[in-house]
Design a protein around this motif. Structure first.
Motif, mmCIF file in Angstrom:
data_model
loop_
_atom_site.group_PDB
_atom_site.id
_atom_site.type_symbol
_atom_site.label_atom_id
_atom_site.label_comp_id
_atom_site.label_asym_id
_atom_site.label_seq_id
_atom_site.Cartn_x
_atom_site.Cartn_y
_atom_site.Cartn_z
ATOM 1 N N GLU A 71 -10.120 3.904 3.010
ATOM 2 C CA GLU A 71 -8.704 4.117 3.308
ATOM 3 C C GLU A 71 -8.053 5.130 2.370
ATOM 4 O O GLU A 71 -7.126 5.833 2.772
ATOM 5 N N PRO A 316 -6.238 -6.333 9.470
ATOM 6 C CA PRO A 316 -5.561 -5.050 9.204
ATOM 7 C C PRO A 316 -4.184 -5.202 8.560
ATOM 8 O O PRO A 316 -3.785 -4.358 7.756
ATOM 9 N N GLU A 317 -3.456 -6.274 8.872
ATOM 10 C CA GLU A 317 -2.116 -6.430 8.307
ATOM 11 C C GLU A 317 -2.184 -6.729 6.808
ATOM 12 O O GLU A 317 -1.375 -6.213 6.030
ATOM 13 N N ALA A 320 -3.084 -3.472 5.081
ATOM 14 C CA ALA A 320 -1.947 -2.540 5.074
ATOM 15 C C ALA A 320 -0.945 -2.871 3.985
ATOM 16 O O ALA A 320 -0.331 -1.972 3.389
ATOM 17 N N TRP A 322 -1.573 -3.897 1.079
ATOM 18 C CA TRP A 322 -2.088 -3.474 -0.237
ATOM 19 C C TRP A 322 -1.965 -1.979 -0.457
ATOM 20 O O TRP A 322 -2.000 -1.518 -1.596
ATOM 21 N N LEU A 323 -1.876 -1.214 0.628
ATOM 22 C CA LEU A 323 -1.968 0.235 0.506
ATOM 23 C C LEU A 323 -0.704 0.837 -0.094
ATOM 24 O O LEU A 323 0.418 0.503 0.340
ATOM 25 N N GLU A 325 2.310 3.457 -0.755
ATOM 26 C CA GLU A 325 3.000 4.442 0.051
ATOM 27 C C GLU A 325 2.688 5.842 -0.495
ATOM 28 O O GLU A 325 2.810 6.068 -1.684
#
Length: 327
Positions: A71, A316-317, A320, A322-323, A325
């Motif tokens: 990712e 996936p949620e 997401a 953790w990612l 911005e």
């Protein structure tokens, strides 16, 4: 875990010494790191994560490494290393993160965090660890009194083995595990011998055999662990935990504390690691998540990356969240 410390972090679910060798999650041999800009032009473009010798740690690292690489385009080196040695790596920067610390190195924690400032907390993992003494449920159902430590001596003969002789056996895991069982046995006057099983795998085999054959077993064990979903164990109640009980670790005479398992980061990496550091600070999941991945790795023999891919694709949620911005 003997200072202004967090005594709740003074125990270890397992930390076998494997020596120092590296496994790259993407197959590369390079273990160097860079702080001169990652794929987005900031932070580190290569990260080394410590992986101590228990399957929960492997599950954490597998998923974190997979997300970093797939990712965020960050190369990851996984270093299989004893928990205590991982602290030295955090100090000198050869390791950037440890994702599940059970407090096996309290002196190093105090030195590197409080005195040198070379290591910083990385937030909570989200998993609560618990260590105790357990017996198979079938045995506990037949002998409910065994669940009170004050009655253990009455059952010592049931747990006797060739290794423990005339005493009952209390099974430990790897000799490198940190436990206070010998002190607890002595201080409580229990007619038991602590016997090292040799490894976590050996402990698992012994638990599965006792469950299958209906034989008595008293074992040091911990939660979370994927095996607990397959084999029902019941905890023996030791005297309640207190901080005072752990002031002298040679005279511990009570239960282990629960541990809100923390992460730790190299200080420079935490400050300058860019999206990689931000992601690892954000990385947090629960016991059920960890057990799911751990069961794929150890229970089903799946490759770590494959197990991580399966979990990531199904959640996936969570990923997401953790990612970082990125502008």
């Amino acid at each position: 875990m003997r200072r202004t410390l967090r005594i709740r972090h003074s125990l270890v679910a397992g930390a076998g010494v494997l020596g120092l060798f590296t496994l790259s999650a993407c197959g590369a041999a390079d273990t160097g790191s860079s702080s001169d800009g990652g794929a987005d032009g900031s932070g580190y473009d290569q990260v080394t994560i410590a992986q101590p010798n228990w399957v929960g740690a492997a599950a954490n690292v597998a998923v974190a490494a997979y997300v970093l690489e797939h990712e965020l385009d960050i190369d990851v080196t996984v270093q299989q290393i004893d928990e205590t040695l991982a602290w030295d790596g955090l100090d000198d920067g050869s390791v950037h993160a440890i994702l599940e610390d059970w407090g096996g190195a309290p002196e190093k924690e105090e030195l590197y965090i409080e005195e040198k400032g070379s290591v910083v907390p990385g937030g909570e993992l989200g998993v609560v660890g618990h260590i105790g003494w357990f017996v198979p449920k079938a045995y506990a159902d037949e002998n409910p009194e065994v669940l009170d430590w004050e009655n253990l001596n009455d059952f010592a003969a049931d747990f006797s083995t060739a290794e423990s002789g005339s005493k009952g056996q209390l099974l430990n895991g790897d000799p490198g595990f940190t436990s206070y069982d010998k002190a607890i046995v002595e201080e409580l006057g229990l007619d038991f011998e602590v016997v090292e099983g040799g490894s976590e795998d050996a402990q698992i085999t012994a638990i599965q055999r006792a469950h299958r054959d209906g034989t008595p077993l008293l074992t040091y064990w911990w939660e979370p662990h994927w095996l607990n979903a397959e084999v029902e164990l019941v905890e023996v109640q030791l005297p309640p935990y207190s901080e005072e009980c752990y002031e002298d670790l040679s005279k511990v005479a009570c239960a282990y504390p629960d541990v809100d398992l923390p992460k730790f980061l190299n200080a420079d990496f935490a400050e300058n690691g860019g999206v990689a550091a931000e992601f690892l600070k954000n990385f947090s999941w629960d016991t059920e998540d960890q057990n799911e991945v751990a069961a794929l790795i150890q229970g089903e023999g799946m490759d770590q990356e494959d197990a991580a891919e399966q979990w990531v694709n199904a959640n996936p949620e969570k990923v997401a969240a953790w990612l970082p911005e990125q502008g």
